[in-house]
Design a protein around this motif. Structure first.
Motif: not given
Length: 402
Positions: A236, A241-242, A244, A385
């Motif tokens: 990543i 930002k994935l 959470t 996204t």
């Protein structure tokens, strides 16, 4: 497919079928039924009944056999490839020990093969081979047209009357597929020392359960793949930002009920894979939702099929004009996972500086689903996204790429 009238060849035909050449492989009897190549799930003899006594077949005497399957179901069979002694159907023990338990009768498929002798009608011959890569444990190969030259009745090995048929392969056809299948198995190296042109024993460096060798019979001197980093997990980018707080299903151990499994509901309330022989897709889909880190099930869940790593024996090899390529030593059934596409997950605007990389592709889940057959009705993404994956292989050697 039968209910939707989608069988490729719904009416039975004597001889070859267009598009199904000698050597074609079916991974189950069901596939043959779906095509219309052999329309019986269990019976070894497929035949035309009185319904077909019209048009071009009005002068024939029915029933007439059109195809047979040789798969070792009868103890009296004798298969010498070009010349076959085939045992008629019926009277054998269905528990799997192949023994006859009653006399056979000259009716249905048995009568159809007899009529082929008297009217010189050829039949399609399919052979079943043991195959661990097939979800049914066998692969069925089409070995061409055979002439039924003789039939007779005799007492079989178990003392019951059986009908026997001698079949001889017609001349002028491609090489016998059965021999090719055996030869293909024989070519698979049994040790590293047997691999011709080996330049790397395992490009994964031991990361995979199944080593991936690389061979080069093109360059002089031979060179190994270089300029790459082998990864097993997604990397990543720092500015990505994935989420959470992604929730998963509440199943325990393994998911079993698609009506209650939250992940299965995203797939249309069913599990997309069959739960045997390594798993394969039940049908083609634009997007498949698998269970993930937020789920209560374990790694053995049927809905984690693509996450189980490489199961087939693969080989990277050098080609004369197209750089590096990959091939499999094993059969790859349609819908079976091969490997994951692993790389770096980054934003679209950050890929502009990546020069000459042919392995960048967009990941836009919602766009993908809306663009393929309107399948957004089957799944319910919560977020889209615009990200891209760039693979860590930029150039293996020079300007050639795999």
């Amino acid at each position: 497919m039968m209910e939707a009238n989608a069988i490729m060849y719904p009416e039975k035909t004597i001889g070859d079928l267009p598009g199904i050449n000698v050597g074609h492989r079916f991974y189950s009897r069901a596939e043959m039924v779906a095509v219309g190549f052999h329309s019986h799930w269990l019976n070894g003899i497929d035949y035309m009944g009185q319904f077909y006594k019209k048009g071009v077949y009005h002068n024939y005497m029915f029933p007439l056999a059109v195809a047979i399957v040789i798969s070792g179901m009868y103890e009296d069979d004798l298969d010498n490839a070009e010349d076959v002694i085939y045992t008629g159907q019926g009277g054998h023990d269905l528990t799997g020990n192949k023994r006859q338990i009653r006399d056979q009768k000259l009716e249905r498929g048995n009568l159809a093969l007899k009529n082929c002798v008297e009217q010189c009608v050829p039949v399609r011959v399919v052979r079943g081979h043991e195959c661990a890569s097939s979800y049914c444990g066998k692969v069925y190969t089409y070995d061409g047209l055979y002439k039924v030259v003789q039939y007779w009745a005799e007492k079989g090995l178990s003392g019951f009357t059986v009908f026997k048929y001698r079949l001889r392969r017609l001349e002028g056809q491609p090489l016998l597929t059965t021999n090719q299948v055996q030869f293909s198995y024989g070519r698979v190296p049994q040790s590293v020392a047997e691999i011709r042109g080996l330049v790397c024993e395992d490009i994964s460096g031991g990361q995979e359960d199944v080593p991936i060798p690389a061979t080069n019979l093109v360059d002089d001197p031979p060179v190994a793949p270089s300029g790459y980093t082998y990864r097993k997990s997604l990397q990543i980018a720092k500015n990505v930002k994935l989420p959470t707080n992604v929730s998963g299903c509440n199943c325990k151990g393994t998911c079993v009920d698609p009506r209650t499994c939250a992940c299965a509901k995203l797939n249309g309330s069913y599990f997309p894979y069959v739960n045997c022989h390594g798993g394969r897709l039940i049908e083609a889909r634009a997007v498949v939702f698998e269970c993930g880190p937020g789920c209560g099930c374990g790694p053995g869940c049927v809905n984690r099929t693509s996450q189980r790593g490489i199961k087939h024996r693969l080989e990277v090899f050098r080609t004369p004009k197209k750089g590096w390529a990959v091939r499999s030593w094993d059969f790859l059934p349609a819908g079976a996972p091969v490997c994951e596409y692993i790389g770096v997950l980054m934003r679209t605007e950050d890929t502009d500086h990546v020069c000459e990389n042919n392995y960048i592709f967009d990941i836009d889940c919602l766009q993908t689903m809306r663009g393929l057959d309107g399948r957004e009705s089957d799944v319910h993404p919560t977020q889209s996204t615009s990200l891209k994956v760039t693979r860590q292989i930029k150039e293996l050697t020079g300007k050639n790429r795999p």
